[in-house]
Design a protein around this motif. Structure first.
Motif, PDB file in Angstrom:
ATOM      1  N   MET A   1      27.940  -6.738  -4.196  1.00 56.30           N
ATOM      2  CA  MET A   1      26.414  -7.108  -4.368  1.00 56.30           C
ATOM      3  C   MET A   1      27.094  -8.521  -3.957  1.00 56.30           C
ATOM      4  O   MET A   1      26.184  -9.341  -2.932  1.00 56.30           O
ATOM      5  N   LEU A   2      28.163  -9.756  -4.346  1.00 55.80           N
ATOM      6  CA  LEU A   2      28.611 -10.881  -3.873  1.00 55.80           C
ATOM      7  C   LEU A   2      28.691 -10.695  -2.718  1.00 55.80           C
ATOM      8  O   LEU A   2      28.438 -12.131  -1.859  1.00 55.80           O
ATOM      9  N   LEU A   6      27.599 -13.214   0.298  1.00 51.85           N
ATOM     10  CA  LEU A   6      28.250 -13.971   0.980  1.00 51.85           C
ATOM     11  C   LEU A   6      28.501 -13.907   2.486  1.00 51.85           C
ATOM     12  O   LEU A   6      28.230 -14.665   3.139  1.00 51.85           O
ATOM     13  N   ILE A   7      28.641 -12.468   3.144  1.00 49.34           N
ATOM     14  CA  ILE A   7      28.216 -11.961   4.418  1.00 49.34           C
ATOM     15  C   ILE A   7      27.076 -12.636   5.390  1.00 49.34           C
ATOM     16  O   ILE A   7      27.431 -13.016   6.063  1.00 49.34           O
TER      17      ILE A   7
END
Length: 83
Positions: A1-2, A6-7
């Motif tokens: 999920m992180l 970030l993308i």
């Protein structure tokens, strides 16, 4: 999920950076708003219309053609509004 967050953050930041560079480079040109607005909206629309293929991915060609057509349309709209 992180990693996904970030993308997405990176892509949004990159798009904003490119848009900021284009806006600062075209400062003082007549019809700048029409060109830039039309190009952005046309590119997004062309990308969505150009979807297809095996993986149903957005089309880069559709985005480029849509951006060009949108920029020209935005220029003409802005030109006709200043009669």
């Amino acid at each position: 999920m992180l990693a996904s967050a970030l993308i997405v953050f990176r892509e949004v930041f990159e798009a904003g950076l490119i848009l900021g560079i284009v806006l600062s480079a075209t400062r003082g040109l007549a019809g700048r708003a029409g060109w830039v607005t039309g190009g952005v909206l046309g590119g997004l629309l062309g990308r969505e219309i150009g979807r297809g293929g095996y993986y149903n991915r957005p089309s880069t060609t559709g985005a480029i053609i849509g951006a060009g057509a949108g920029a020209l349309a935005g220029r003409e709209i802005e030109r006709s509004s200043h009669c």
